[in-house]
Scaffold this active site. Structure first.
Site, PDB file in Angstrom:
ATOM      1  N   LYS A 107       0.811  -1.219   0.000  1.00 28.13           N
ATOM      2  CA  LYS A 107       0.000   0.000   0.000  1.00 28.13           C
ATOM      3  C   LYS A 107       0.847   1.274   0.000  1.00 28.13           C
ATOM      4  O   LYS A 107       0.356   2.340  -0.326  1.00 28.13           O
ATOM      5  CB  LYS A 107      -0.974  -0.006   1.170  1.00 28.13           C
ATOM      6  CG  LYS A 107      -2.018  -1.091   1.009  1.00 28.13           C
ATOM      7  CD  LYS A 107      -3.257  -0.867   1.825  1.00 28.13           C
ATOM      8  CE  LYS A 107      -4.313  -1.895   1.483  1.00 28.13           C
ATOM      9  NZ  LYS A 107      -3.893  -3.290   1.710  1.00 28.13           N
TER      10      LYS A 107
HETATM   11  C1  LIG Z   1      -4.472  -4.369   1.131  1.00 27.19           C
HETATM   12  C2  LIG Z   1      -3.710  -5.635   1.054  1.00 27.19           C
HETATM   13  C3  LIG Z   1      -4.046  -6.664   0.156  1.00 27.19           C
HETATM   14  C4  LIG Z   1      -5.253  -6.576  -0.755  1.00 27.19           C
HETATM   15  O1  LIG Z   1      -5.055  -5.629  -1.789  1.00 27.19           O
HETATM   16  P1  LIG Z   1      -6.299  -5.114  -2.620  1.00 27.19           P
HETATM   17  O2  LIG Z   1      -5.755  -4.046  -3.496  1.00 27.19           O
HETATM   18  O3  LIG Z   1      -7.299  -4.588  -1.625  1.00 27.19           O
HETATM   19  O4  LIG Z   1      -6.826  -6.268  -3.388  1.00 27.19           O
HETATM   20  C5  LIG Z   1      -3.269  -7.810   0.123  1.00 27.19           C
HETATM   21  N1  LIG Z   1      -2.222  -7.952   0.957  1.00 27.19           N
HETATM   22  C6  LIG Z   1      -1.862  -6.991   1.832  1.00 27.19           C
HETATM   23  C7  LIG Z   1      -0.717  -7.237   2.732  1.00 27.19           C
HETATM   24  C8  LIG Z   1      -2.583  -5.796   1.902  1.00 27.19           C
HETATM   25  O5  LIG Z   1      -2.212  -4.859   2.799  1.00 27.19           O
END
Ligand SMILES: *Cc1c(COP(=O)(O)O)cnc(C)c1O
Length: 431
Positions: A107
């Site tokens: 993120k």
């Molecule tokens: C947010 C997140 C996801 C999921 O990603 P999306 O874009 O919501 O599909 C997967 N793994 C981790 C560690 C995350 O923080």
């Protein structure tokens, strides 16, 4: 770049408007009207480009009408202070490590690019911008980190007291500077309700400029296309078909991959790997999209019962499930399977994978077994295993090394303001 709302194809906005608004007035999500193809020369010499080169090349192709090169270069340089190495497990199977950013999860890519573009478009305003975020953990810390020390911006985070992990709480409460953490005596829904109330409060919004840095903001999605190109640039044999396995919750990561493909990246298939929250594989199976209440799992960042980017994926494929199936394969896995997979990856490759990546690994293997062929196959590893230390160590019987920056963060003094779960308390702070 012109964007439409997934609820109305005819009303177009600029990238600037889409970033500042976050979500369309009609409740739809912003989508680019078209995604230009990257030139052949880009793919021919992609192997000599680094993460920042690729980010710059792609973003200027998309946004040069709205952000001059000089400014875009600064945005990229400040946002991507880390890279995304591709680790070769052997036999054309790779892990793309997306956890080298400050909060150790993928993120950071989206949150930091959003922070830079939002503050860029905000720079002519003379009033301070307050980013208000309700968080149950990871998103809040990535956003706060992205905006940390960005001039003209303040961040106010609301998190539910006692309901986030210790690592998450330390990441939320130790930044200081322009970041204020509010520890709410209530649950995540209370935090979200208080934030919503703030946006609806005309008296407040006439005095304080607030924005949400929402997870559905288009500026969080675009940068999630950059590392697909960068992964491709690092594979050994680029003549083989490439498949990406993406651990998915709200499907923002996967949508970033679809953007990269639209721009010409030769991707054979995307694999949407999910935990027991199986809305998407069910949709591919039945053709019906049926959101459900989310179920708690050990890959908790994917505990999503109504994936917010579904509207974008559906509109990209003209609402046809057959079109979606041509490009995306999807499978779901239980927690027990996930723990076994963590162990298997460690035994087979000596690699410690986190629970989200482990779900991706299983889906990749199932795809490869069902579709034999010669591929370069890549699992996106979305979080550092140290963020899920207990589960990874228990499942693999192997100690996880905690990275230095996390260690430092864990030793810092926690600073939060404890508040009751009442809107008036938040309002007083904001005023
Ligand atoms: C947010 C997140 C996801 C999921 O990603 P999306 O874009 O919501 O599909 C997967 N793994 C981790 C560690 C995350 O923080």
């Amino acid at each position: 770049m012109k964007l439409y709302s997934t609820n109305d194809r005819n009303k177009l906005v600029t990238f600037r408007e889409a970033v500042l608004k976050g979500i369309s007035k009609d409740g739809g999500l912003f989508m680019p009207v078209s995604l230009p193809k990257m030139p052949d020369a880009f793919f021919e010499r992609i192997n000599i480009l680094d993460m920042q080169d690729i980010a710059f090349a792609v973003s200027r192709t998309l946004l040069k009408e709205e952000i001059p090169d000089y400014d875009m270069f600064g945005i990229i340089r400040r946002a991507f202070t880390f890279t995304a190495p591709l680790v070769n497990l052997g036999k054309d199977k790779y892990v793309l490590e997306l956890f080298h950013g400050p909060t150790l999860a993928f993120k950071d890519f989206g949150a930091r690019f959003l922070a830079e573009t939002l503050s860029y478009f905000n720079k002519d305003e003379n009033k301070e911008l307050v980013i208000l975020v309700a968080t149950s953990g990871d998103t809040g810390s990535a956003v706060a980190n992205g905006f940390h020390n960005v001039p003209g911006v303040k961040v106010v985070l609301l998190y539910p007291s006692g309901k986030v992990s210790r690592i998450q709480e330390q990441q939320l409460t130790t930044l200081g500077g322009n970041v204020t953490a509010l520890e709410i005596l209530g649950n995540f829904d209370d935090c979200q309700r208080m934030v919503k109330q703030a946006f609806a409060d005309n008296e407040l919004t006439s005095k304080v400029r607030i924005s949400s840095a929402n997870s559905i903001n288009i500026a969080r999605l675009l940068p999630q296309s950059f590392y697909y190109h960068y992964a491709y640039s690092q594979v050994e044999d680029r003549d083989k078909d490439v498949v990406f396995s993406v651990p998915s919750g709200n499907f923002g990561n996967l949508t970033g991959g679809l953007f990269a493909k639209e721009m010409g990246l030769p991707v054979h298939k995307f694999i949407a790997a999910v935990n027991t929250n199986d809305i998407f594989p069910q949709y591919l199976k039945t053709g019906e999209f049926k959101p459900k209440a989310s179920v708690q799992t050990i890959s908790n960042a994917m505990d999503v019962g109504n994936p917010s980017n579904f509207a974008r994926i559906s509109s990209l494929f003209q609402g046809s499930v057959a079109n979606v199936k041509d490009v995306i394969y999807s499978r779901s896995y239980t927690d027990d399977q996930t723990k076994n997979a963590i162990n298997e990856v460690n035994n087979r490759y000596g690699y410690l994978i986190d629970p989200h990546g482990a779900v991706g690994y299983m889906a990749l293997n199932d795809y490869l077994n069902e579709n034999p062929g010669l591929y370069s196959s890549i699992v996106l590893e979305t979080a550092h295993p140290a963020k899920f230390k207990d589960i990874v160590e228990k499942s693999s019987g192997t100690a996880v090394t905690v990275p230095k920056n996390l260690e430092q963060c864990l030793n810092k003094e926690k600073r939060s303001i404890v508040l009751p779960n009442e809107y008036e308390a938040l309002k007083n702070i904001l005023l």
